[in-house]
Write a protein that holds these residues in place. Sequence first.
Motif, PDB file in Angstrom:
ATOM      1  N   GLY A  28       0.820  -1.107  -0.009  1.00 42.27           N
ATOM      2  CA  GLY A  28      -0.063  -0.188   0.029  1.00 42.27           C
ATOM      3  C   GLY A  28       0.680   1.273   0.138  1.00 42.27           C
ATOM      4  N   ASP A  29       1.849   1.505  -1.056  1.00 39.47           N
ATOM      5  CA  ASP A  29       2.549   2.552  -1.175  1.00 39.47           C
ATOM      6  C   ASP A  29       3.489   2.972   0.108  1.00 39.47           C
ATOM      7  OD1 ASP A  29       1.552   3.308  -3.687  1.00 39.47           O
ATOM      8  OD2 ASP A  29      -0.507   3.990  -2.672  1.00 39.47           O
ATOM      9  N   ALA A  30       3.811   1.840   0.723  1.00 39.73           N
ATOM     10  CA  ALA A  30       4.679   2.285   1.960  1.00 39.73           C
ATOM     11  C   ALA A  30       6.419   1.747   1.430  1.00 39.73           C
ATOM     12  CB  ALA A  30       4.403   1.393   3.084  1.00 39.73           C
ATOM     13  N   LEU A  31       6.435   1.053   0.489  1.00 41.47           N
ATOM     14  CA  LEU A  31       7.763   0.621   0.032  1.00 41.47           C
ATOM     15  C   LEU A  31       8.430   1.897  -0.783  1.00 41.47           C
ATOM     16  CD1 LEU A  31       9.664  -1.733  -0.171  1.00 41.47           C
ATOM     17  CD2 LEU A  31       8.853  -2.388  -2.277  1.00 41.47           C
ATOM     18  N   SER A  32       9.784   2.089  -0.777  1.00 45.78           N
ATOM     19  CA  SER A  32      10.320   3.181  -1.477  1.00 45.78           C
ATOM     20  C   SER A  32      10.371   2.633  -2.947  1.00 45.78           C
ATOM     21  CB  SER A  32      11.536   3.397  -0.871  1.00 45.78           C
ATOM     22  OG  SER A  32      12.637   2.539  -1.373  1.00 45.78           O
ATOM     23  N   ARG A  33      10.397   3.749  -3.725  1.00 48.20           N
ATOM     24  CA  ARG A  33      10.536   3.589  -5.300  1.00 48.20           C
ATOM     25  C   ARG A  33      11.949   2.750  -5.589  1.00 48.20           C
ATOM     26  NH1 ARG A  33      11.157   8.609  -8.558  1.00 48.20           N
ATOM     27  NH2 ARG A  33       8.784   9.055  -8.691  1.00 48.20           N
ATOM     28  N   ASP A  34      12.772   3.396  -5.026  1.00 47.31           N
ATOM     29  CA  ASP A  34      14.467   2.693  -5.319  1.00 47.31           C
ATOM     30  C   ASP A  34      14.393   1.187  -5.103  1.00 47.31           C
ATOM     31  OD1 ASP A  34      15.076   5.332  -6.123  1.00 47.31           O
ATOM     32  OD2 ASP A  34      16.258   5.616  -4.416  1.00 47.31           O
ATOM     33  N   ARG A  35      13.769   1.040  -3.928  1.00 51.71           N
ATOM     34  CA  ARG A  35      13.766  -0.394  -3.322  1.00 51.71           C
ATOM     35  C   ARG A  35      12.748  -1.390  -4.482  1.00 51.71           C
ATOM     36  NH1 ARG A  35      12.993  -1.843   2.726  1.00 51.71           N
ATOM     37  NH2 ARG A  35      14.332  -3.553   2.302  1.00 51.71           N
ATOM     38  N   ALA A  36      11.843  -0.729  -4.657  1.00 50.65           N
ATOM     39  CA  ALA A  36      11.041  -1.578  -5.550  1.00 50.65           C
ATOM     40  C   ALA A  36      11.468  -1.639  -6.880  1.00 50.65           C
ATOM     41  CB  ALA A  36       9.339  -0.640  -5.714  1.00 50.65           C
ATOM     42  N   LEU A  37      12.143  -0.825  -7.480  1.00 50.53           N
ATOM     43  CA  LEU A  37      12.907  -0.695  -8.898  1.00 50.53           C
ATOM     44  C   LEU A  37      13.853  -1.768  -8.801  1.00 50.53           C
ATOM     45  CD1 LEU A  37      12.667   3.009 -10.242  1.00 50.53           C
ATOM     46  CD2 LEU A  37      11.227   0.863 -10.711  1.00 50.53           C
ATOM     47  N   ASP A  38      14.902  -1.878  -7.594  1.00 50.01           N
ATOM     48  CA  ASP A  38      15.786  -2.763  -7.582  1.00 50.01           C
ATOM     49  C   ASP A  38      15.498  -4.252  -7.496  1.00 50.01           C
ATOM     50  OD1 ASP A  38      18.673  -3.062  -6.409  1.00 50.01           O
ATOM     51  OD2 ASP A  38      17.564  -4.283  -5.080  1.00 50.01           O
ATOM     52  N   LEU A  39      14.280  -4.336  -7.071  1.00 46.93           N
ATOM     53  CA  LEU A  39      13.665  -6.046  -6.976  1.00 46.93           C
ATOM     54  C   LEU A  39      13.307  -6.209  -8.622  1.00 46.93           C
ATOM     55  CD1 LEU A  39      11.037  -7.987  -6.943  1.00 46.93           C
ATOM     56  CD2 LEU A  39      12.948  -8.275  -5.582  1.00 46.93           C
ATOM     57  N   VAL A  40      12.567  -5.211  -9.107  1.00 45.95           N
ATOM     58  CA  VAL A  40      12.333  -5.366 -10.605  1.00 45.95           C
ATOM     59  C   VAL A  40      13.300  -5.661 -11.335  1.00 45.95           C
ATOM     60  CG1 VAL A  40      11.072  -4.238 -12.449  1.00 45.95           C
ATOM     61  CG2 VAL A  40       9.933  -4.004 -10.280  1.00 45.95           C
ATOM     62  N   ALA A  41      14.396  -4.959 -11.201  1.00 48.38           N
ATOM     63  CA  ALA A  41      15.869  -5.217 -11.907  1.00 48.38           C
ATOM     64  C   ALA A  41      16.292  -6.522 -11.923  1.00 48.38           C
ATOM     65  CB  ALA A  41      16.568  -4.142 -11.546  1.00 48.38           C
ATOM     66  N   ARG A  42      16.310  -6.968 -10.328  1.00 49.83           N
ATOM     67  CA  ARG A  42      16.689  -8.475 -10.145  1.00 49.83           C
ATOM     68  C   ARG A  42      15.961  -9.444 -10.760  1.00 49.83           C
ATOM     69  NH1 ARG A  42      20.225  -8.436  -5.701  1.00 49.83           N
ATOM     70  NH2 ARG A  42      20.641  -6.549  -4.422  1.00 49.83           N
ATOM     71  N   VAL A  43      14.516  -9.309 -10.730  1.00 50.79           N
ATOM     72  CA  VAL A  43      13.547 -10.252 -11.371  1.00 50.79           C
ATOM     73  C   VAL A  43      13.720 -10.292 -12.822  1.00 50.79           C
ATOM     74  CG1 VAL A  43      11.293 -10.874 -11.968  1.00 50.79           C
ATOM     75  CG2 VAL A  43      11.813 -10.488  -9.321  1.00 50.79           C
ATOM     76  N   ALA A  44      14.085  -9.106 -13.394  1.00 52.37           N
ATOM     77  CA  ALA A  44      14.028  -9.136 -14.790  1.00 52.37           C
ATOM     78  C   ALA A  44      15.249  -9.628 -15.484  1.00 52.37           C
ATOM     79  CB  ALA A  44      13.715  -7.779 -15.410  1.00 52.37           C
ATOM     80  N   GLY A  45      16.229  -9.296 -14.744  1.00 52.29           N
ATOM     81  CA  GLY A  45      17.537  -9.840 -15.190  1.00 52.29           C
ATOM     82  C   GLY A  45      17.888 -11.503 -14.973  1.00 52.29           C
ATOM     83  N   ALA A  46      16.893 -11.828 -14.199  1.00 50.43           N
ATOM     84  CA  ALA A  46      16.959 -13.481 -13.691  1.00 50.43           C
ATOM     85  C   ALA A  46      16.254 -14.228 -14.919  1.00 50.43           C
ATOM     86  CB  ALA A  46      16.587 -13.602 -12.316  1.00 50.43           C
ATOM     87  N   VAL A  47      15.458 -13.759 -15.534  1.00 48.43           N
ATOM     88  CA  VAL A  47      14.532 -14.455 -16.228  1.00 48.43           C
ATOM     89  C   VAL A  47      14.641 -14.120 -17.856  1.00 48.43           C
ATOM     90  CG1 VAL A  47      12.825 -15.302 -14.480  1.00 48.43           C
ATOM     91  CG2 VAL A  47      12.480 -13.283 -15.786  1.00 48.43           C
ATOM     92  N   SER A  48      14.152 -15.024 -18.790  1.00 48.33           N
ATOM     93  CA  SER A  48      14.211 -14.799 -19.891  1.00 48.33           C
ATOM     94  C   SER A  48      12.896 -14.315 -20.602  1.00 48.33           C
ATOM     95  CB  SER A  48      14.859 -15.844 -20.978  1.00 48.33           C
ATOM     96  OG  SER A  48      14.196 -17.111 -20.623  1.00 48.33           O
ATOM     97  N   VAL A  49      11.773 -14.434 -19.908  1.00 47.02           N
ATOM     98  CA  VAL A  49      10.597 -14.136 -20.443  1.00 47.02           C
ATOM     99  C   VAL A  49      10.045 -12.868 -20.108  1.00 47.02           C
ATOM    100  CG1 VAL A  49       9.695 -16.608 -20.233  1.00 47.02           C
ATOM    101  CG2 VAL A  49       9.311 -15.053 -18.320  1.00 47.02           C
ATOM    102  N   PRO A  50       9.273 -12.097 -20.789  1.00 47.37           N
ATOM    103  CA  PRO A  50       8.835 -10.701 -20.257  1.00 47.37           C
ATOM    104  C   PRO A  50       8.318 -10.601 -18.869  1.00 47.37           C
ATOM    105  CG  PRO A  50       7.585 -11.507 -22.322  1.00 47.37           C
ATOM    106  CD  PRO A  50       8.481 -12.533 -21.749  1.00 47.37           C
ATOM    107  N   VAL A  51       8.614  -9.566 -18.284  1.00 51.62           N
ATOM    108  CA  VAL A  51       8.405  -9.318 -16.985  1.00 51.62           C
ATOM    109  C   VAL A  51       7.425  -8.069 -16.646  1.00 51.62           C
ATOM    110  CG1 VAL A  51       9.275  -8.433 -14.510  1.00 51.62           C
ATOM    111  CG2 VAL A  51      10.306 -10.547 -15.823  1.00 51.62           C
TER     112      VAL A  51
END
Length: 269
Positions: A59-82
């Motif tokens: 509910g909008d409590a997480l900071s943008r930077d931490r959220a984007l860091d997680l997105v980058a980790r996931v996107a970098g770990a798989v070959s399918v669209p994220v």
Amino acid sequence: MTNSLDLARRFTALHGPAAPLALANAWDVVSARLVEASGAPAVATTSAGVAWSLGAPDGDALSRDRALDLVARVAGAVSVPVTADIESGFGADPAGVAETVTGVLAAGAVGVNIEDGTRAPADHAERLAAARAAADAAGIPLYINARIDTFLFGLGEEGTRLDETLARAAAYLRAGASGIFVPGVTDPATVAELAKGIDAPLNVLAGPGAPSVGELGALGVARVSLGSWVAEAAYQLVRRASAELVAGGTYAALADAAPYRELNDLLKG
């Protein structure tokens, strides 16, 4: 850029009621790789699971930077669209949402969920328009899944909720949304009306007791998500195993655990 463009086009093409895109939402690299290994054609993150794993409430409590860091980790770990659930956009205003979307694209994701919550529909439309403008500036056909929370939060009078949802959907599509996500409703009659009245792919949230993916597709649904259900089930196992260990000193809850070697091998290479 070329890879992101290809992934974005692939992801958009996955949406259709003949074979709905079924997404078991992930919240970290291992869960994302498990989803990919199951044969899923895409990986979606769950905002709740991501926030919980990083020590914040949903509910909008997480900071943008931490959220984007997680997105980058996931996107970098798989070959399918994220596709990333970015809650209401991690921005106080449309410009902030645009900054978030620019970051999402830089992180390697090609889709986003952006929720309206209790925000005025006109305000949310402006945020969606800013997200679309940011994606256009990057040259990526980002799939913007506009989440409408009328049913999930019980907004407005029950008798007018369907019409309100359809009105919001039309406004959000005009603002640049690619598809519409309506969590909180799975009864066939309402889902069929939503699919009929929305001129874009419809996404619903499914879980225990909901119609099957095939049944939802027959109603016109193009995308089915599990949202936070998978993360909730995983954390329930933690609770059950710990309670069993403390109370009785036994370990039966762990009988169906994923093998250590298989999980470890997911992160090799």
